[in-house]
Design a protein around this motif. Sequence first.
Motif, PDB file in Angstrom:
ATOM      1  N   ASP A  24       0.862  -1.186   0.000  1.00  0.00           N
ATOM      2  CA  ASP A  24       0.000   0.000   0.000  1.00  0.00           C
ATOM      3  C   ASP A  24       0.897   1.233   0.000  1.00  0.00           C
ATOM      4  N   LEU A  25       0.933   1.955  -1.098  1.00  0.00           N
ATOM      5  CA  LEU A  25       1.851   3.087  -1.245  1.00  0.00           C
ATOM      6  C   LEU A  25       1.468   4.297  -0.403  1.00  0.00           C
ATOM      7  N   THR A  26       0.308   4.274   0.248  1.00  0.00           N
ATOM      8  CA  THR A  26      -0.066   5.396   1.113  1.00  0.00           C
ATOM      9  C   THR A  26       0.572   5.279   2.497  1.00  0.00           C
ATOM     10  N   TYR A  27       1.117   4.119   2.826  1.00  0.00           N
ATOM     11  CA  TYR A  27       1.758   3.934   4.126  1.00  0.00           C
ATOM     12  C   TYR A  27       3.178   4.482   4.086  1.00  0.00           C
ATOM     13  N   PRO A  28       3.702   4.898   5.248  1.00  0.00           N
ATOM     14  CA  PRO A  28       5.057   5.460   5.257  1.00  0.00           C
ATOM     15  C   PRO A  28       6.116   4.403   4.956  1.00  0.00           C
ATOM     16  N   LYS A  29       7.218   4.868   4.407  1.00  0.00           N
ATOM     17  CA  LYS A  29       8.388   4.018   4.199  1.00  0.00           C
ATOM     18  C   LYS A  29       9.104   3.905   5.534  1.00  0.00           C
ATOM     19  N   LEU A  30       9.646   2.742   5.819  1.00  0.00           N
ATOM     20  CA  LEU A  30      10.280   2.483   7.107  1.00  0.00           C
ATOM     21  C   LEU A  30      11.781   2.332   6.935  1.00  0.00           C
ATOM     22  N   HIS A  31      12.531   3.007   7.787  1.00  0.00           N
ATOM     23  CA  HIS A  31      13.989   2.869   7.856  1.00  0.00           C
ATOM     24  C   HIS A  31      14.342   2.453   9.274  1.00  0.00           C
ATOM     25  N   LEU A  32      15.265   1.515   9.408  1.00  0.00           N
ATOM     26  CA  LEU A  32      15.682   1.020  10.714  1.00  0.00           C
ATOM     27  C   LEU A  32      17.191   1.081  10.848  1.00  0.00           C
ATOM     28  N   THR A  33      17.652   1.308  12.055  1.00  0.00           N
ATOM     29  CA  THR A  33      19.059   1.117  12.369  1.00  0.00           C
ATOM     30  C   THR A  33      19.146   0.217  13.589  1.00  0.00           C
ATOM     31  N   SER A  34      20.228  -0.519  13.684  1.00  0.00           N
ATOM     32  CA  SER A  34      20.457  -1.378  14.837  1.00  0.00           C
ATOM     33  C   SER A  34      21.944  -1.667  14.947  1.00  0.00           C
ATOM     34  N   SER A  35      22.413  -1.785  16.159  1.00  0.00           N
ATOM     35  CA  SER A  35      23.792  -2.205  16.370  1.00  0.00           C
ATOM     36  C   SER A  35      23.867  -3.714  16.585  1.00  0.00           C
ATOM     37  N   LEU A  36      22.723  -4.384  16.507  1.00  0.00           N
ATOM     38  CA  LEU A  36      22.678  -5.834  16.697  1.00  0.00           C
ATOM     39  C   LEU A  36      22.865  -6.564  15.369  1.00  0.00           C
ATOM     40  N   SER A  37      23.421  -7.748  15.442  1.00  0.00           N
ATOM     41  CA  SER A  37      23.575  -8.586  14.253  1.00  0.00           C
ATOM     42  C   SER A  37      22.226  -9.219  13.919  1.00  0.00           C
ATOM     43  N   PRO A  38      22.087  -9.761  12.704  1.00  0.00           N
ATOM     44  CA  PRO A  38      20.836 -10.441  12.347  1.00  0.00           C
ATOM     45  C   PRO A  38      20.463 -11.562  13.326  1.00  0.00           C
ATOM     46  N   SER A  39      21.429 -12.325  13.775  1.00  0.00           N
ATOM     47  CA  SER A  39      21.117 -13.407  14.716  1.00  0.00           C
ATOM     48  C   SER A  39      20.694 -12.850  16.079  1.00  0.00           C
ATOM     49  N   GLU A  40      21.264 -11.726  16.495  1.00  0.00           N
ATOM     50  CA  GLU A  40      20.844 -11.099  17.756  1.00  0.00           C
ATOM     51  C   GLU A  40      19.427 -10.536  17.641  1.00  0.00           C
ATOM     52  N   LEU A  41      19.108  -9.967  16.483  1.00  0.00           N
ATOM     53  CA  LEU A  41      17.741  -9.476  16.262  1.00  0.00           C
ATOM     54  C   LEU A  41      16.751 -10.640  16.283  1.00  0.00           C
ATOM     55  N   GLU A  42      17.130 -11.751  15.679  1.00  0.00           N
ATOM     56  CA  GLU A  42      16.259 -12.931  15.683  1.00  0.00           C
ATOM     57  C   GLU A  42      16.054 -13.447  17.101  1.00  0.00           C
ATOM     58  N   LYS A  43      17.106 -13.453  17.890  1.00  0.00           N
ATOM     59  CA  LYS A  43      16.993 -13.906  19.278  1.00  0.00           C
ATOM     60  C   LYS A  43      16.069 -12.979  20.077  1.00  0.00           C
ATOM     61  N   ARG A  44      16.144 -11.689  19.813  1.00  0.00           N
ATOM     62  CA  ARG A  44      15.341 -10.691  20.537  1.00  0.00           C
ATOM     63  C   ARG A  44      13.871 -10.715  20.116  1.00  0.00           C
ATOM     64  N   TYR A  45      13.615 -10.783  18.794  1.00  0.00           N
ATOM     65  CA  TYR A  45      12.253 -10.637  18.272  1.00  0.00           C
ATOM     66  C   TYR A  45      11.648 -11.925  17.717  1.00  0.00           C
ATOM     67  N   GLY A  46      12.478 -12.887  17.363  1.00  0.00           N
ATOM     68  CA  GLY A  46      11.965 -14.143  16.821  1.00  0.00           C
ATOM     69  C   GLY A  46      12.250 -14.300  15.330  1.00  0.00           C
ATOM     70  N   LYS A  47      12.074 -15.523  14.865  1.00  0.00           N
ATOM     71  CA  LYS A  47      12.369 -15.884  13.480  1.00  0.00           C
ATOM     72  C   LYS A  47      11.457 -15.162  12.488  1.00  0.00           C
ATOM     73  N   GLU A  48      10.181 -15.015  12.847  1.00  0.00           N
ATOM     74  CA  GLU A  48       9.214 -14.348  11.959  1.00  0.00           C
ATOM     75  C   GLU A  48       9.608 -12.888  11.723  1.00  0.00           C
ATOM     76  N   PHE A  49      10.079 -12.215  12.764  1.00  0.00           N
ATOM     77  CA  PHE A  49      10.514 -10.824  12.637  1.00  0.00           C
ATOM     78  C   PHE A  49      11.700 -10.723  11.674  1.00  0.00           C
ATOM     79  N   ARG A  50      12.655 -11.614  11.828  1.00  0.00           N
ATOM     80  CA  ARG A  50      13.815 -11.599  10.941  1.00  0.00           C
ATOM     81  C   ARG A  50      13.402 -11.842   9.489  1.00  0.00           C
ATOM     82  N   ARG A  51      12.425 -12.748   9.271  1.00  0.00           N
ATOM     83  CA  ARG A  51      11.940 -13.006   7.924  1.00  0.00           C
ATOM     84  C   ARG A  51      11.277 -11.759   7.334  1.00  0.00           C
TER      85      ARG A  51
END
Length: 98
Positions: free
Chosen positions: A58-85
């Motif tokens: 849906d092009l009416t929704y805002p574009k999202l930008h993220l920054t993190s100092s965590l690695s992909p595996s750390e993000l997965e551990k924090r939020y779960g596999k679905e979040f990483r996907r």
Amino acid sequence: MAFEFSCEGYEAFSSLFEPQSKVLCLDNIGREQVAQNYGSTCDVVYNIVEHLYEQRFDLTYPKLHLTSSLSPSELEKRYGKEFRRMLQEMFTVIVCET
């Protein structure tokens, strides 16, 4: 955003997804605390990313930008596999080494 959730509950999210919002930036994800509003708890970053993932075509929704100092595996551990996907599908990853 976690503070707003603590004060307003889920109403705090409504202003983020209005059509006039063009860009939403979340800085240093993975370091925030889980927010509480009375008896409700919420992982604010997860909810924002999940909502924008569901509306990604849906092009009416805002574009999202993220920054993190965590690695992909750390993000997965924090939020779960679905979040990483969701992140893998939504973003181009840029790695900056310091």
